[in-house]
Scaffold this motif. Structure first.
Motif, PDB file in Angstrom:
ATOM      1  N   UNK A  78       0.841  -1.206   0.000  1.00 15.82           N
ATOM      2  CA  UNK A  78       0.000   0.000   0.000  1.00 15.82           C
ATOM      3  C   UNK A  78       0.873   1.253   0.000  1.00 15.82           C
ATOM      4  N   UNK A  79       1.972   1.232   0.784  1.00 16.02           N
ATOM      5  CA  UNK A  79       2.875   2.384   0.810  1.00 16.02           C
ATOM      6  C   UNK A  79       3.514   2.601  -0.562  1.00 16.02           C
ATOM      7  N   UNK A  80       3.918   1.506  -1.221  1.00 11.25           N
ATOM      8  CA  UNK A  80       4.489   1.624  -2.563  1.00 11.25           C
ATOM      9  C   UNK A  80       3.461   2.201  -3.533  1.00 11.25           C
ATOM     10  N   UNK A  81       2.228   1.746  -3.409  1.00 16.66           N
ATOM     11  CA  UNK A  81       1.152   2.245  -4.269  1.00 16.66           C
ATOM     12  C   UNK A  81       0.923   3.744  -4.030  1.00 16.66           C
ATOM     13  N   UNK A  82       0.940   4.156  -2.761  1.00 19.02           N
ATOM     14  CA  UNK A  82       0.756   5.584  -2.443  1.00 19.02           C
ATOM     15  C   UNK A  82       1.908   6.421  -3.000  1.00 19.02           C
ATOM     16  N   UNK A  83       3.144   5.888  -2.904  1.00 14.42           N
ATOM     17  CA  UNK A  83       4.280   6.607  -3.481  1.00 14.42           C
ATOM     18  C   UNK A  83       4.105   6.775  -4.983  1.00 14.42           C
ATOM     19  N   UNK A  84       3.648   5.735  -5.634  1.00 12.63           N
ATOM     20  CA  UNK A  84       3.430   5.814  -7.085  1.00 12.63           C
ATOM     21  C   UNK A  84       2.347   6.832  -7.407  1.00 12.63           C
ATOM     22  N   UNK A  85       1.283   6.856  -6.611  1.00 12.71           N
ATOM     23  CA  UNK A  85       0.221   7.851  -6.831  1.00 12.71           C
ATOM     24  C   UNK A  85       0.736   9.268  -6.636  1.00 12.71           C
ATOM     25  N   UNK A  90       2.450  14.432  -8.911  1.00 12.81           N
ATOM     26  CA  UNK A  90       3.492  15.434  -9.162  1.00 12.81           C
ATOM     27  C   UNK A  90       3.731  15.587 -10.661  1.00 12.81           C
ATOM     28  N   UNK A  91       3.726  14.474 -11.382  1.00 17.14           N
ATOM     29  CA  UNK A  91       3.926  14.533 -12.834  1.00 17.14           C
ATOM     30  C   UNK A  91       2.778  15.269 -13.504  1.00 17.14           C
ATOM     31  N   UNK A  92       1.553  14.996 -13.073  1.00 17.63           N
ATOM     32  CA  UNK A  92       0.401  15.707 -13.643  1.00 17.63           C
ATOM     33  C   UNK A  92       0.471  17.200 -13.355  1.00 17.63           C
ATOM     34  N   UNK A  93       0.903  17.564 -12.160  1.00 17.77           N
ATOM     35  CA  UNK A  93       1.049  18.979 -11.817  1.00 17.77           C
ATOM     36  C   UNK A  93       2.069  19.646 -12.744  1.00 17.77           C
ATOM     37  N   UNK A  94       3.197  18.993 -12.967  1.00 16.30           N
ATOM     38  CA  UNK A  94       4.226  19.550 -13.849  1.00 16.30           C
ATOM     39  C   UNK A  94       3.702  19.659 -15.277  1.00 16.30           C
ATOM     40  N   UNK A  95       2.984  18.627 -15.725  1.00  9.91           N
ATOM     41  CA  UNK A  95       2.440  18.665 -17.087  1.00  9.91           C
ATOM     42  C   UNK A  95       1.405  19.781 -17.249  1.00  9.91           C
ATOM     43  N   UNK A  96       0.586  20.009 -16.223  1.00 14.73           N
ATOM     44  CA  UNK A  96      -0.372  21.124 -16.274  1.00 14.73           C
ATOM     45  C   UNK A  96       0.349  22.461 -16.340  1.00 14.73           C
ATOM     46  N   UNK A  97       1.441  22.600 -15.582  1.00 16.18           N
ATOM     47  CA  UNK A  97       2.209  23.837 -15.619  1.00 16.18           C
ATOM     48  C   UNK A  97       2.853  24.037 -16.997  1.00 16.18           C
ATOM     49  N   UNK A  98       3.349  22.935 -17.582  1.00  7.20           N
ATOM     50  CA  UNK A  98       3.926  23.029 -18.927  1.00  7.20           C
ATOM     51  C   UNK A  98       2.857  23.405 -19.951  1.00  7.20           C
ATOM     52  N   UNK A  99       1.669  22.859 -19.789  1.00  5.91           N
ATOM     53  CA  UNK A  99       0.569  23.185 -20.699  1.00  5.91           C
ATOM     54  C   UNK A  99       0.219  24.670 -20.604  1.00  5.91           C
ATOM     55  N   UNK A 100       0.177  25.206 -19.374  1.00 10.02           N
ATOM     56  CA  UNK A 100      -0.095  26.639 -19.205  1.00 10.02           C
ATOM     57  C   UNK A 100       1.029  27.474 -19.834  1.00 10.02           C
ATOM     58  N   UNK A 101       2.272  27.021 -19.677  1.00 10.23           N
ATOM     59  CA  UNK A 101       3.412  27.720 -20.275  1.00 10.23           C
ATOM     60  C   UNK A 101       3.299  27.739 -21.793  1.00 10.23           C
ATOM     61  N   UNK A 102       2.950  26.603 -22.369  1.00 14.15           N
ATOM     62  CA  UNK A 102       2.812  26.545 -23.834  1.00 14.15           C
ATOM     63  C   UNK A 102       1.635  27.388 -24.320  1.00 14.15           C
TER      64      UNK A 102
END
Length: 184
Positions: A78-85, A90-102
């Motif tokens: 469960x801890x490994x699963x939470x880390x993956x989530x 975090x990746x989705x947040x970065x991708x949203x920021x990149x989308x706003x930048x573009x």
């Protein structure tokens, strides 16, 4: 760890010692003997209950150990699963920021194509103040982009001034009095 034969021998030795104590008590006297015999029987019953508990605790302890092992394994999964989530978040947040930048870059180039220099300068400021600082921690190339935006900002400023000078020259040609005021 005791085997069954060791346990049997230990139980047998307890019985022998109890029998010896009973015989000794009988030799000493009858009145005290009854009390001693009752106490001895209670001790013997307690030792039998203790032995039964020992025999019952072993399998229960093994079962608890197995269950604890599997429970700890599930917790780790469960801890490994939470880390993956969290990594996905975090990746989705970065991708949203990149989308706003573009998106902001797209607006910037639209304004430049339309020769709307004031709006272009505002886009450059928004990029430098809000979008780039968020991504600077993640991507090293953001420093290069920031430097390029500084150069682009200087170019936009020069293009805006030359466009203003052309406009003032047009005004001067159309109306001499208005053009004189526009120069000063």
């Amino acid at each position: 760890m005791q085997t069954k034969s060791d346990k049997f021998l230990a139980s047998r030795s307890i019985e022998n010692s109890l029998e010896t104590m009973i015989v000794t008590a009988l030799k000493r006297g009858m009145n005290k003997t009854y009390v001693f015999i009752d106490q001895t029987l209670q001790v013997f019953e307690l030792s039998e209950e203790t032995e039964m508990l020992r025999n019952g605790i072993g399998p229960a302890a093994r079962e608890l150990s197995y269950q604890g092992y599997y429970l700890l394994k599930e917790i780790k999964d469960i801890q490994d699963h939470l880390r993956a989530l969290r990594n996905v978040d975090a990746t989705l947040l970065i991708l949203n920021q990149l989308l706003a930048l573009l998106g902001e870059y797209e607006r910037l180039f639209q304004f430049l194509e339309q020769k709307r220099y004031f709006e272009s300068m505002r886009c450059v400021q928004r990029l430098k103040q809000s979008h780039l600082p968020n991504l600077r921690k993640v991507f090293r190339i953001i420093g290069t982009i920031d430097e390029s935006l500084d150069k682009l900002s200087g170019c936009i400023h020069r293009w805006g001034l030359s466009n203003l000078q052309e406009w003032l020259a047009d005004v001067r040609e159309k109306n001499l009095a208005l053009g004189f005021c526009a120069l000063f």
